[in-house]
Design a protein around this motif. Structure first.
Motif, mmCIF file in Angstrom:
data_model
loop_
_atom_site.group_PDB
_atom_site.id
_atom_site.type_symbol
_atom_site.label_atom_id
_atom_site.label_comp_id
_atom_site.label_asym_id
_atom_site.label_seq_id
_atom_site.Cartn_x
_atom_site.Cartn_y
_atom_site.Cartn_z
ATOM 1 N N CYS A 539 -50.168 79.681 104.856
ATOM 2 C CA CYS A 539 -50.990 78.688 104.175
ATOM 3 C C CYS A 539 -51.038 79.034 102.689
ATOM 4 C CB CYS A 539 -52.385 78.646 104.800
ATOM 5 S SG CYS A 539 -53.438 80.028 104.325
ATOM 6 N N PRO A 540 -51.729 78.251 101.869
ATOM 7 C CA PRO A 540 -51.747 78.546 100.432
ATOM 8 C C PRO A 540 -52.345 79.904 100.080
ATOM 9 C CG PRO A 540 -52.409 76.272 100.797
ATOM 10 C CD PRO A 540 -52.321 76.918 102.146
ATOM 11 N N VAL A 541 -53.171 80.473 100.947
ATOM 12 C CA VAL A 541 -53.717 81.811 100.715
ATOM 13 C C VAL A 541 -52.778 82.825 101.360
ATOM 14 C CG1 VAL A 541 -55.641 83.377 101.174
ATOM 15 C CG2 VAL A 541 -56.097 80.980 100.599
ATOM 16 N N ARG A 542 -52.151 83.645 100.559
ATOM 17 C CA ARG A 542 -51.205 84.636 101.091
ATOM 18 C C ARG A 542 -51.927 85.614 102.018
ATOM 19 N NH1 ARG A 542 -49.814 87.854 97.094
ATOM 20 N NH2 ARG A 542 -51.334 86.921 95.678
ATOM 21 N N GLY A 543 -51.248 85.966 103.113
ATOM 22 C CA GLY A 543 -51.836 86.906 104.063
ATOM 23 C C GLY A 543 -52.738 86.266 105.092
#
Length: 576
Positions: A539-543
Motif C-alpha cells: 500500500c502507499p505506506v511502506r512496510g
C-alpha cells in the motif's frame, strides 16, 4: 445478535478448548516489545500469513480483538450444548498447498466430504426434488425429471466449468500483475514483477481458442450463461445460487458468472468442486492453522485490539499501538482487517494520498446476508424427502438445501425487494445441517442448522433499523418459509442466533456485513483489488500489507491472500 431458546434462557458465548489456546495462555504473559512482523487480526488469512512467515524464519505475532481466533471461521457454543460454525460454515476453497505446507492434518484438521452435495425441493410439486452429487449418471437421472435435454448437457457444462476453474487456479496462487512496478518501480522490482505475468500466460495457454466463451462466463449475467446450456428452471436456479450467494447482485447482474466460478474452483480430499464440513466446526480449521504457526514459534494473542498502526516520519510502518496503550514495534505490519478498517481507521490519514483514501471509502461493500444459527431437537422432515422412521440422517440432510430456489425469477424478486430497502418476502435460503455428518456438534438426537439467507439490506427503508423486533420478524419469516417445505420445523427449534448485516459488521469486522470485505465485482478483482495500482498486498505506506479477503484473490475460506501476502512480505524483507 438476537438469540432465543425455549427453556434454555439467554444465549451463552463459549468456545472449545484446544491446543492453540493453551499455547496462547502460555504466551500471553510474554508479550515482547518487538517482533519481525505483526499481523492485525487472527482470521484464517492472518493465521495463514503468520504460519508461513514463521516457517520462513520471520518472528511473528498476531493480535486478535475477540476472545476467539478465526475471524469468520469460528466455532462458538452460542446455545448450551450446540456448537455452531457461527459465520462461515463450509470448506472447499482452501488452497491445496496450504493443507500440505502447514501440515494441517497433522495439526488436527478433519473434513467430512459431502456426497450428495445439493438438494432443491419443489414446494408446489409434491415429492419432486433435485438432488445432485458426485455420481454423474445419477445427476442426469435427477435432472431428467425436469428436462432430458438438460440431462444430456449437464456433463458438458461441468467439464466446461472445471476447465475454466483449472485455468483460473494459478491466478489465485500468486500476486496480481504488479502494474505499479512496470509503471515506475525501481529496476530490480521491475525485473521481479515480470514473474507476475506467468500465471496470466499459463491461464491463456489452458483456455486457448475457447477464451471468448470463458470470457463471457466472467462478464455476463449468470442467467445468460445458464440459458445457453439449460432450459429447466429448477436446475438453472440451483446453479445460480452460487452466482449470487453473499453478493448484493441478482442472477441478471453482469459479472455474476464470476461469483459462481469463485464458488466452484475449490475441492476437498482431492475431489474437484467438492465441499465439506470441518469436524468440530470451522473453528477447528482456524485452530489447526494456529497450531501450525505456534509450533514453529509464532505468538497469537486474543483480546488484544490494535488501535493504530505506527508510521515513522519517513512514511514507513514500524509497529502497532494496542488499545491498552502497549506499543509493539516491528519491521513490517500485515493487516487481516478489511481495507476500510485498515486505511480509514488504523492509519493517520495524513500518511495516505487523498485519492487513495477516496477510493477506499468508495469500495462497494453492500451485503445481502443474514446468517441464522439454529438449534433443533430433530432433523427437518421435508415433504419432498420424508425422514427415516428412526430419525437418522438421510443423504439429502448432508447437502446444501436450497429453499425458494425453484426458479431464477424467485431469486430476482428477492433481490428487488432488498433494492427497495425491504428484507426479501421469499428469501433465498441455503440450509445446512453439519451435525448430520458430525454428531459432536449437538446433544444426542439434536442438530445444528445453518441458514445462510438473503436478501437483507444493511439499511432498511423508512428509517427503520435492525433492532430486536426487526431481527425476529425476519427470522420468523425465514422459519415460515422452511415450515412450508418441512412441516414441524418451527416446533423443533430450541434456540436461534440471528446475525443481520450490521451484526456481522459489529461482531466480525465485516464492512457492511460483506463476507468478502468488499464486493467480488469485476471492478474490484485481480489488479483492482482493493483498488488499482495497490493490488500487490502493498500500500502507499511502506512496510504495511493487506493479507485478508479485501486483497487478491478475495473472500471465502481460501487462505490464498494470507499465503500470497506472506511471500511478498518475505521477498521485501530479504531486500531490505
Amino acid at each position: 445478535m438476537a438469540a432465543s431458546g425455549r427453556g434454555l434462557g439467554r444465549a451463552l458465548s463459549a468456545s472449545p478448548c484446544s491446543a492453540w489456546r493453551q499455547a496462547h495462555w502460555e504466551a500471553k504473559g510474554r508479550l515482547k516489545p518487538e517482533y519481525d512482523a505483526v499481523v492485525i487480526g487472527a482470521g484464517h488469512n492472518g493465521l495463514v500469513a503468520a504460519a508461513y512467515l514463521q516457517r520462513l524464519g520471520v518472528n511473528t505475532a498476531v493480535f486478535e480483538r475477540r476472545h476467539v481466533i478465526g475471524g469468520a471461521a469460528v466455532t462458538e457454543e452460542i446455545i448450551p450444548g450446540f456448537k455452531f460454525s457461527r459465520a462461515s460454515y463450509l470448506l472447499s476453497l482452501l488452497r491445496p498447498q496450504i493443507y500440505t505446507d502447514l501440515e494441517l492434518k497433522k495439526h488436527g484438521l478433519r473434513v467430512h466430504l459431502r456426497n450428495p452435495y445439493s438438494f432443491t425441493p419443489m414446494l408446489n410439486e409434491g415429492t419432486k426434488s433435485l438432488l445432485l452429487g458426485a455420481d454423474m449418471a445419477e445427476n442426469q437421472k435427477q435432472i431428467a425429471q425436469f428436462s432430458q435435454k438438460d440431462a444430456q448437457a449437464f456433463p458438458k457444462y461441468e467439464a466446461f466449468m472445471n476447465s475454466l476453474a483449472l485455468a483460473i487456479g494459478p491466478l489465485l496462487d500468486a500476486a496480481p500483475v504488479d502494474v505499479e512496478a512496470f509503471r515506475q518501480g525501481p529496476p530490480l522490482r521491475r525485473l521481479r514483477s515480470l514473474s507476475t505475468l506467468m500465471p496470466l500466460l499459463q491461464a491463456g495457454r489452458i483456455l486457448g481458442a475457447r477464451l471468448p466463451q470463458y470470457y463471457q462466463v466472467l462478464t455476463a449475467p449468470i442467467t445468460k450463461v445458464l440459458d445457453q446450456w439449460f432450459e429447466s428452471e429448477p436446475l438453472k436456479a440451483t446453479l445460480a445460487t452460487d452466482a449470487v450467494i453473499g453478493a448484493m447482485i441478482s442472477p441478471h447482474t453482469p459479472g455474476s458468472g464470476y461469483v459462481l466460478l469463485h464458488h466452484v474452483m475449490g475441492g476437498v480430499e482431492g475431489v474437484q468442486g467438492a465441499w465439506g464440513y470441518v469436524q468440530g466446526g470451522m473453528g477447528a480449521l482456524s485452530d489447526a492453522i494456529a497450531s501450525s504457526a505456534t509450533a514453529h514459534g509464532a505468538s497469537i494473542f486474543t483480546e488484544k485490539t490494535v488501535a493504530e498502526v505506527q508510521v515513522s516520519r519517513g512514511g514507513r510502518a514500524q509497529g502497532v499501538v494496542l488499545q491498552d496503550g502497549s506499543e509493539v514495534r516491528s519491521k513490517v505490519v500485515l493487516s487481516n482487517a478489511s481495507p476500510q478498517v485498515t486505511f480509514l481507521q488504523l492509519l493517520p490519514q495524513e500518511c495516505l494520498p487523498e485519492e487513495f483514501v477516496e477510493r477506499i471509502s468508495q469500495l462497494d461493500s453492500r451485503s445481502p446476508v443474514t446468517k441464522i444459527n439454529v438449534a433443533v431437537n430433530r432433523l427437518p422432515d421435508f415433504l419432498a424427502a420424508p425422514n427415516a422412521p428412526g430419525g437418522q440422517p438421510l443423504p439429502h440432510h448432508q447437502c446444501s438445501i436450497h429453499l425458494n430456489c425453484e426458479d431464477t425469477r424467485l431469486l430476482q424478486q428477492a433481490f428487488e425487494d432488498a433494492m427497495d430497502g425491504q428484507p426479501s418476502h421469499r428469501p433465498m435460503i441455503e440450509l445446512c445441517i453439519p451435525s448430520s455428518l458430525d454428531p459432536s456438534l449437538a446433544p444426542p438426537g439434536c442438530h445444528v442448522v445453518s441458514l445462510f439467507t438473503q436478501y437483507t439490506p444493511y439499511t432498511l427503508a423508512g428509517g427503520r433499523v435492525w433492532d430486536e423486533q426487526e431481527r425476529n420478524a425476519y427470522a420468523d419469516k425465514v422459519f415460515a418459509c422452511i415450515e412450508a417445505y418441512a412441516p414441524g420445523f418451527q416446533a423443533s427449534v430450541l434456540g436461534r442466533d440471528i446475525l443481520t448485516p450490521p451484526d456481522l459488521e459489529r461482531i466480525f469486522g465485516l464492512p457492511g456485513g460483506n463476507i468478502f470485505h468488499c464486493a467480488m465485482t469485476l471492478d474490484q478483482l485481480y489488479f483492482a483489488r482493493p483498488v488499482p495500482l495497490h493490488a500487490s498486498y502493498r500500500c502507499p505506506v511502506r512496510g504495511l500489507y493487506l493479507c485478508g479477503s479485501g486483497a487478491h484473490p478475495g473472500g471465502g475460506v481460501m487462505g490464498a491472500a494470507g499465503r500470497n501476502a506472506a511471500h511478498v512480505v518475505f521477498g521485501d524483507l530479504k531486500s531490505m
